[in-house]
Motif scaffolding. Structure first.
Motif, PDB file in Angstrom:
ATOM      1  N   ALA A 106      37.809  37.144  36.480  1.00 35.72           N
ATOM      2  CA  ALA A 106      38.909  36.184  36.346  1.00 35.72           C
ATOM      3  C   ALA A 106      39.548  35.890  37.701  1.00 35.72           C
ATOM      4  CB  ALA A 106      39.951  36.718  35.360  1.00 35.72           C
ATOM      5  N   ASP A 107      39.580  36.904  38.588  1.00 42.04           N
ATOM      6  CA  ASP A 107      40.130  36.664  39.936  1.00 42.04           C
ATOM      7  C   ASP A 107      39.295  35.636  40.692  1.00 42.04           C
ATOM      8  OD1 ASP A 107      42.155  38.431  39.539  1.00 42.04           O
ATOM      9  OD2 ASP A 107      41.241  40.088  40.676  1.00 42.04           O
ATOM     10  N   GLY A 116      39.612  32.277  38.992  1.00 46.28           N
ATOM     11  CA  GLY A 116      40.938  31.708  39.236  1.00 46.28           C
ATOM     12  C   GLY A 116      41.059  31.148  40.653  1.00 46.28           C
ATOM     13  N   HIS A 120      41.820  36.232  29.369  1.00 43.41           N
ATOM     14  CA  HIS A 120      42.286  35.576  30.596  1.00 43.41           C
ATOM     15  C   HIS A 120      42.347  34.060  30.422  1.00 43.41           C
ATOM     16  CE1 HIS A 120      42.142  39.075  33.319  1.00 43.41           C
ATOM     17  NE2 HIS A 120      41.219  39.499  32.487  1.00 43.41           N
TER      18      HIS A 120
END
Ligand code: GLU
Length: 376
Positions: free
Chosen positions: A41-42, A45, A99
């Motif tokens: 997700a990092d 994102g 997420h």
């Protein structure tokens, strides 16, 4: 050369091995998956497109079907995959949803990546999903893959998916840190290899010699995956996935092995289109289409004046200007019989002429290489 920086990549394939994701008892390693999905997700994102190639279907299904720990017959493995894949897809989908990320399941067979027409379809679907910022979760379609024509290992499948999706990075999460000069279990003097600029015979020898059925999934298979990924313009990374947050660990400098690529996905693909295919037809285009293509646009049916040759969708054709000079080569999105019918017609007429809604472009710009480009 310095290590490439993981967040600098735009499109990343992450391959997860069964032993990382599934307990020996057959249950899912939930905390591990949750931590990995935090890392994913990092990256997502921060703007990267992510594709996951996840193993574990057979490992999860064999437990449900009570098949024990023995080596499975192909039919048993296929049945186990059918059972386990549901749970596997659900685990990914629920974790990513935590997420706010949409997951999409894609099951591929060897033919889907090797046969040009199916390859183009799979590529288009993946492109569309990534355009919607979904994360495709991919596995081999073990349930229908037959012995002679299956990957059987997700290392090479992940590399192939990487080239198909024009990824610039493929990460194989494994149970060791990366490549050593010799198998470290056998040779205490084995040294770690952090960077492989090019896969040579010496590198293959470090992995333990030529591949065999028995070494599938081992280091040799990863080297084979490296050849596929790097010749497709992607950098490949082998990293230890056994701890929580393995991708964050790489970003923070954990040791791993990088396989560098001499090119980028775009130049590799263009070189392949421009140089290695025997063109099977010719499209002659008007001056307007020729200058649009030179400006980086796709070729639309409206600009095509003449169609010659017998070709299928996905074949390479030559594009010529009105003076007969070659201006480009590309992968055509229609069979010759259909191309003849839509030549000179507006895109919005395609459905009425052919009876089905095909692609807007007769050659998409990603599949087009202008003469003199991409051959260096
Ligand atoms: N496709 C297999 C599975 O999901 C795994 C293949 C591999 O481990 O490389 O169980």
């Amino acid at each position: 050369m310095n290590n490439p920086d993981l967040p600098s990549f735009r499109r990343i394939v992450i391959k997860v091995g069964s032993s990382l994701l599934v307990e020996k008892s057959g249950g899912l390693k939930e905390p591990w998956l949750k931590a990995l999905v935090d890392d994913i997700a990092d990256l997502h994102g921060a703007g990267a497109d992510i594709l996951v190639v996840s193993s574990g279907a057979i490992a999860m299904g064999r437990d449900v079907l009570k098949l024990g720990k023995r080596v499975l017959e192909l039919e048993e493995a296929q049945a186990a995959a059918a059972v386990g894949q549901i749970a596997l897809a659900r685990a990914w989908s629920e974790s990513l949803a935590g997420h706010g990320i949409t997951a999409a399941q894609i099951l591929l067979t060897y033919g889907d990546t090797e046969e040009r027409r199916r390859y183009l379809n799979a590529r288009a679907t993946i492109g569309m999903l990534l355009g919607h910022r979904a994360i495709p979760v991919i596995n081999e379609n073990d349930t229908v893959a037959t012995q002679e024509i299956r990957y059987g290992d997700n290392d090479r499948l992940a590399a192939r998916v990487g080239t198909m999706a024009s990824a610039d990075c493929v990460i194989l999460l494994s149970d060791i840190d990366g490549l050593f000069t010799a198998p470290p279990q056998k040779d205490p003097k084995a040294e770690f290899v952090p960077i492989v600029p090019r896969i040579t015979a010496a590198i293959e020898a470090m992995a333990g010699g030529a591949a065999s059925e028995l070494s599938r999934g081992g280091m040799m298979t990863k080297i084979e995956a490296g050849k596929i990924a790097t010749s497709g313009g992607a950098v490949m990374l082998i990293a230890n996935g056994t701890k929580l947050h393995p991708i964050r660990a790489v970003c923070e400098g954990a040791r791993c092995t990088w396989f560098l690529s001499p090119s980028t996905p775009v130049t590799a693909r263009k070189r392949w289109i421009g140089g290695t295919l025997e063109p099977s037809g010719t499209l002659t285009v008007d001056d307007g289409a020729a200058s649009a293509m030179r400006a980086g646009k796709s070729l639309l049916p409206a600009g095509v004046r003449r169609v010659e040759g017998s070709f299928n969708r996905g074949d390479c054709v030559v594009v010529r200007g009105m003076d007969g000079g070659e201006i480009a080569r590309g992968l055509v999105a229609y069979d010759a019989v259909d191309a003849v019918q839509i030549a000179g017609r507006s895109t919005r007429d395609i459905e009425a002429v052919l009876g089905y809604a095909g692609r807007k472009e007769i050659i998409h710009r990603d599949d087009l290489v202008m003469s003199g480009e991409g051959t260096s």
